[in-house]
Motif scaffolding. Structure first.
Motif, PDB file in Angstrom:
ATOM      1  N   MET A   1       0.838  -1.202   0.000  1.00  0.00           N
ATOM      2  CA  MET A   1       0.000   0.000   0.000  1.00  0.00           C
ATOM      3  C   MET A   1       0.873   1.252   0.000  1.00  0.00           C
ATOM      4  N   LYS A   2       0.489   2.279  -0.806  1.00  0.00           N
ATOM      5  CA  LYS A   2       1.235   3.511  -0.840  1.00  0.00           C
ATOM      6  C   LYS A   2       1.118   4.212   0.515  1.00  0.00           C
ATOM      7  N   SER A   3       2.195   4.882   0.967  1.00  0.00           N
ATOM      8  CA  SER A   3       2.219   5.436   2.311  1.00  0.00           C
ATOM      9  C   SER A   3       1.301   6.647   2.463  1.00  0.00           C
ATOM     10  N   LYS A   4       1.114   7.431   1.422  1.00  0.00           N
ATOM     11  CA  LYS A   4       0.327   8.662   1.525  1.00  0.00           C
ATOM     12  C   LYS A   4      -1.006   8.484   0.822  1.00  0.00           C
ATOM     13  N   PHE A   5      -2.094   8.796   1.523  1.00  0.00           N
ATOM     14  CA  PHE A   5      -3.417   8.732   0.916  1.00  0.00           C
ATOM     15  C   PHE A   5      -3.747  10.097   0.336  1.00  0.00           C
ATOM     16  N   HIS A   6      -4.095  10.133  -0.912  1.00  0.00           N
ATOM     17  CA  HIS A   6      -4.316  11.377  -1.633  1.00  0.00           C
ATOM     18  C   HIS A   6      -5.785  11.794  -1.532  1.00  0.00           C
ATOM     19  N   VAL A   7      -6.011  13.016  -1.167  1.00  0.00           N
ATOM     20  CA  VAL A   7      -7.359  13.589  -1.171  1.00  0.00           C
ATOM     21  C   VAL A   7      -7.310  14.828  -2.053  1.00  0.00           C
ATOM     22  N   THR A   8      -8.007  14.768  -3.173  1.00  0.00           N
ATOM     23  CA  THR A   8      -7.938  15.856  -4.141  1.00  0.00           C
ATOM     24  C   THR A   8      -9.328  16.336  -4.494  1.00  0.00           C
ATOM     25  N   THR A   9      -9.385  17.536  -5.005  1.00  0.00           N
ATOM     26  CA  THR A   9     -10.623  18.070  -5.563  1.00  0.00           C
ATOM     27  C   THR A   9     -10.285  18.777  -6.860  1.00  0.00           C
ATOM     28  N   LEU A  10     -11.264  18.860  -7.733  1.00  0.00           N
ATOM     29  CA  LEU A  10     -11.059  19.500  -9.035  1.00  0.00           C
ATOM     30  C   LEU A  10     -11.258  21.001  -8.893  1.00  0.00           C
ATOM     31  N   LEU A  11     -10.230  21.767  -9.210  1.00  0.00           N
ATOM     32  CA  LEU A  11     -10.306  23.227  -9.224  1.00  0.00           C
ATOM     33  C   LEU A  11     -10.190  23.721 -10.663  1.00  0.00           C
ATOM     34  N   HIS A  12     -11.040  24.662 -11.032  1.00  0.00           N
ATOM     35  CA  HIS A  12     -10.871  25.361 -12.299  1.00  0.00           C
ATOM     36  C   HIS A  12     -10.251  26.729 -12.031  1.00  0.00           C
ATOM     37  N   LYS A  24      -6.824  27.458   2.988  1.00  0.00           N
ATOM     38  CA  LYS A  24      -6.719  26.899   4.337  1.00  0.00           C
ATOM     39  C   LYS A  24      -7.908  26.013   4.663  1.00  0.00           C
ATOM     40  N   LYS A  25      -9.081  26.392   4.162  1.00  0.00           N
ATOM     41  CA  LYS A  25     -10.271  25.567   4.413  1.00  0.00           C
ATOM     42  C   LYS A  25     -10.150  24.216   3.714  1.00  0.00           C
ATOM     43  N   LEU A  26      -9.565  24.211   2.538  1.00  0.00           N
ATOM     44  CA  LEU A  26      -9.352  22.945   1.841  1.00  0.00           C
ATOM     45  C   LEU A  26      -8.347  22.085   2.596  1.00  0.00           C
ATOM     46  N   LEU A  27      -7.251  22.706   3.028  1.00  0.00           N
ATOM     47  CA  LEU A  27      -6.233  21.966   3.772  1.00  0.00           C
ATOM     48  C   LEU A  27      -6.789  21.441   5.086  1.00  0.00           C
ATOM     49  N   ASN A  28      -7.583  22.236   5.772  1.00  0.00           N
ATOM     50  CA  ASN A  28      -8.183  21.795   7.030  1.00  0.00           C
ATOM     51  C   ASN A  28      -9.183  20.666   6.819  1.00  0.00           C
ATOM     52  N   ALA A  29      -9.787  20.625   5.638  1.00  0.00           N
ATOM     53  CA  ALA A  29     -10.723  19.546   5.325  1.00  0.00           C
ATOM     54  C   ALA A  29     -10.005  18.259   4.929  1.00  0.00           C
ATOM     55  N   GLY A  30      -8.679  18.323   4.813  1.00  0.00           N
ATOM     56  CA  GLY A  30      -7.911  17.126   4.481  1.00  0.00           C
ATOM     57  C   GLY A  30      -7.464  17.043   3.044  1.00  0.00           C
ATOM     58  N   VAL A  31      -7.781  18.048   2.227  1.00  0.00           N
ATOM     59  CA  VAL A  31      -7.360  18.050   0.828  1.00  0.00           C
ATOM     60  C   VAL A  31      -5.864  18.338   0.756  1.00  0.00           C
ATOM     61  N   ASN A  32      -5.110  17.460   0.111  1.00  0.00           N
ATOM     62  CA  ASN A  32      -3.666  17.670  -0.015  1.00  0.00           C
ATOM     63  C   ASN A  32      -3.189  17.752  -1.468  1.00  0.00           C
ATOM     64  N   TYR A  33      -4.086  17.491  -2.404  1.00  0.00           N
ATOM     65  CA  TYR A  33      -3.800  17.610  -3.833  1.00  0.00           C
ATOM     66  C   TYR A  33      -4.955  18.354  -4.478  1.00  0.00           C
ATOM     67  N   VAL A  34      -4.719  19.009  -5.595  1.00  0.00           N
ATOM     68  CA  VAL A  34      -5.801  19.552  -6.407  1.00  0.00           C
ATOM     69  C   VAL A  34      -5.534  19.188  -7.864  1.00  0.00           C
ATOM     70  N   THR A  35      -6.617  19.094  -8.629  1.00  0.00           N
ATOM     71  CA  THR A  35      -6.521  18.822 -10.064  1.00  0.00           C
ATOM     72  C   THR A  35      -6.936  20.075 -10.816  1.00  0.00           C
ATOM     73  N   LEU A  36      -6.093  20.521 -11.726  1.00  0.00           N
ATOM     74  CA  LEU A  36      -6.345  21.746 -12.485  1.00  0.00           C
ATOM     75  C   LEU A  36      -6.341  21.442 -13.980  1.00  0.00           C
ATOM     76  N   PRO A  37      -7.469  21.651 -14.678  1.00  0.00           N
ATOM     77  CA  PRO A  37      -7.468  21.507 -16.139  1.00  0.00           C
ATOM     78  C   PRO A  37      -6.800  22.697 -16.814  1.00  0.00           C
ATOM     79  N   ILE A  38      -5.964  22.407 -17.793  1.00  0.00           N
ATOM     80  CA  ILE A  38      -5.356  23.428 -18.645  1.00  0.00           C
ATOM     81  C   ILE A  38      -6.048  23.334 -20.001  1.00  0.00           C
ATOM     82  N   MET A  39      -6.787  24.363 -20.357  1.00  0.00           N
ATOM     83  CA  MET A  39      -7.563  24.333 -21.587  1.00  0.00           C
ATOM     84  C   MET A  39      -6.674  24.686 -22.772  1.00  0.00           C
TER      85      MET A  39
END
Length: 590
Positions: A1-12, A24-39
């Motif tokens: 099992m990978k040591s770090k569990f990823h919690v991400t949300t999609l940001l535009h 800070k609210k995202l970090l406090n909620a446990g989000v440690n990654y974000v996904t960003l689409p490049i158009m």
């Protein structure tokens, strides 16, 4: 099992540029990654004229806020949006020079150009590769250590699949149709209707070849983009919508079974919606993640999307109904408990700062921080649950009595076996035999849960498996074959079935009978046995027919065990599990 569990949300971009954006609210909620689409059209408005001034500050802000980032190189066909998140009518993620050349685009069968790149056109691949090369070089030189993966997007929903509009399929461009004819000698069949099993759909010449061709084209296209990503020393990633369901053929999501060798990270998205109604089923993502693990993807993400649970649906900023979060938590916990996912992505939110607070509730926190139990007892039996991509492709739009009976059987069987205490269910398909033979070799048995469409090529490894290990089915395994050819039997010779008598309603044993759907519609099959087979549950009216038929290495059940409701259903489920365990033990002792 990978040591770090990823919690991400999609940001535009409009999320990051919003003055109310609070990392800070995202970090406090446990989000440690974000996904960003490049158009694509934002950075290359004219061919080979590049401008990254818009995105560079956005990426810097995300990184400076403390997040790792997944960059999605978006070459799908959706609209562009302004900095407030409003759609810019008349714009597209694809550059104008691409849109102006219809040969670069897919066509639907009505002859309309679609805003999706043509997977069969080498020029389409050339232009999108040009975009990818520039993006990989530019972003790699600035942000290499902060980027977790580069995600491939070739569809308006940022996924790897074919698009459609109201069942108007793609791709019927001249380039694609001519290539299909040159390779097969067949004309591309036009499909614009559903095929529920109750309709007993007729044969469609060339359909199976058309499915495999469409699959091959998208696999070739995506694998070459992935090769570019890996050549720049990034992990490649792809998003897939729900599969083993009613719309598999339209989207050709069977490609997920072909891409594990060239895609490092896979995100499987589920929005708790069946296509007809909301569906709060916690087992869909664990089931799909199980399949991805077996195929060999290095990282598996569960994508939990809740846009269909906002009230009202589609209204800007509308809140998410709280009742969906316990379902999300149960699904995450089930997947984490069995080491099926390396991370999650939460999406479809109405308001980022408000809705992500749900991640901080004790229930969601417990799910996200879940751990595999120490000294977890090993399951005694490994059983493959056979989910046929081809079955779901043939029975397009299956929705009889407000359910897809094939999907319902698969999902309920997975849940039943996972919680049985003795069985470890492994989701397999016809592709697993080729792509992951070690997984097949590890199995004690294979169970085919209501998969009536199985091609000749897919039947052969199943028959070969039954030469040495246990093979189990409930109803109708392989009743249809290539192009929807009706065989009329369920591998009768292998399972020792002499004939079948359908019983719809009425009594079976001691005044009871299996009810084969949640809605209460009742049907079962009584089977006669060939000489090599034994009837385990004979009919009281006629002892020469029965509900369960057994040979030395096979069992056929005349009912769908996992979806029988109520106390009576528990009895039939227990009988199902017990008979499989006995059969496996008999194989092991021989």
């Amino acid at each position: 099992m990978k040591s770090k569990f990823h919690v991400t949300t999609l940001l535009h971009q409009w999320d990051v540029l919003n003055p109310d954006f609070d990392p800070k609210k995202l970090l406090n909620a446990g989000v440690n990654y974000v996904t960003l689409p490049i158009m694509w059209s934002r950075v290359e408005k004219e061919y080979d004229v590049w401008d990254w001034d818009y995105y560079i500050p956005i990426i810097e802000k995300i990184i400076e806020s403390g997040f790792k980032i997944v960059i999605m190189l978006d070459a799908g066909g959706r609209l562009d949006f302004d900095d407030q998140g409003n759609p810019l009518i008349g714009t597209c993620v694809l550059p104008n020079y691409v849109i102006a050349n219809h040969d670069l685009l897919q066509m639907d069968f009505e002859g309309n150009a679609c805003l999706q790149l043509n997977f069969s056109n080498k020029d389409s691949l050339h232009f999108v590769s040009h975009f990818y090369k520039n993006a990989l070089s530019t972003l790699g030189s600035r942000f290499k250590d902060h980027i977790f993966a580069i995600a491939i997007s070739v569809h308006s929903e940022c996924e790897v699949k074919y698009g459609q509009n109201n069942y108007v399929w793609r791709d019927y461009s001249k380039i694609t149709k001519d290539k299909f004819y040159d390779e097969t000698g067949l004309t591309a069949p036009v499909v614009n209707y559903g095929r529920p099993i109750a309709a007993n759909p007729g044969e469609c010449i060339g359909y199976s070849a058309w499915m495999r061709f469409r699959e091959k084209e998208i696999v070739s296209f995506v694998s070459q983009l992935s090769a570019l990503i890996r050549a720049h020393d990034f992990l490649s990633m792809a998003y897939f919508g729900e599969f083993f369901t009613s719309h598999d053929a339209i989207s050709q999501v069977s490609v997920i079974g072909e891409l594990a060798g060239c895609i490092d990270c896979v995100a499987i998205d589920y929005n708790f919606y069946s296509g007809w109604d909301v569906d709060p089923n916690p087992w869909r993502i664990p089931l799909m993640a199980n399949y991805c693990r077996t195929l060999g993807y290095k990282f598996v993400f569960g994508g939990y999307y809740v846009e269909r649970w906002r009230d009202p649906v589609g209204a800007p900023g509308s809140p998410v109904k709280m009742e969906i979060w316990p379902v999300v938590a149960e699904s995450i916990l089930e997947a984490r408990h069995n080491d099926l996912i390396d991370g999650i992505e939460i999406g479809g939110l109405g308001n980022m700062n408000r809705d992500l607070r749900a991640l901080s509730t004790p229930l969601m926190r417990a799910a996200i921080e879940g751990r595999i139990p120490a000294n977890q007892t090993a399951k005694k039996y490994r059983i493959g649950i056979y989910c046929s991509h081809e079955n779901f492709e043939w029975f397009v739009g299956e929705w009889d009595q407000k359910r897809n009976i094939h999907q319902q059987s698969v999902t309920a069987s997975f849940a039943l076996l996972a919680h049985s205490g003795s069985f470890e269910p492994i989701i397999i398909s016809e592709k697993t035999f080729d792509k992951s033979p070690s997984a097949i070799a590890s199995l004690d048995a294979i169970y085919i849960p209501h998969q009536p469409f199985i091609t000749d090529a897919a039947l052969r490894p199943l028959r070969q498996f039954a030469e040495s290990r246990a093979l189990v089915q409930d109803l109708r395994a392989g009743e249809w074959g290539d192009d929807g050819r009706y065989r009329g039997d369920w591998m009768h010779d292998l399972f020792g079935i002499g004939g079948v008598v359908w019983e719809n309603g009425g009594e079976f044993v001691s005044g009871s009978m299996p009810a084969n759907t949640i809605s209460g519609h009742s049907s079962h099959a009584l089977m006669s046995a060939e000489d090599k087979a034994t009837i385990l549950e004979p009919s009281l009216r006629d002892p020469d027919i029965g509900l369960i038929i057994k040979t030395q290495r096979t069992i056929a059940f005349g009912y769908i065990p996992a979806i029988i409701p109520g106390l009576e259903g528990e009895i039939w489920k227990d009988r199902f599990l017990r008979e499989i365990a006995i059969l496996i033990d008999e194989q092991n002792h021989n």
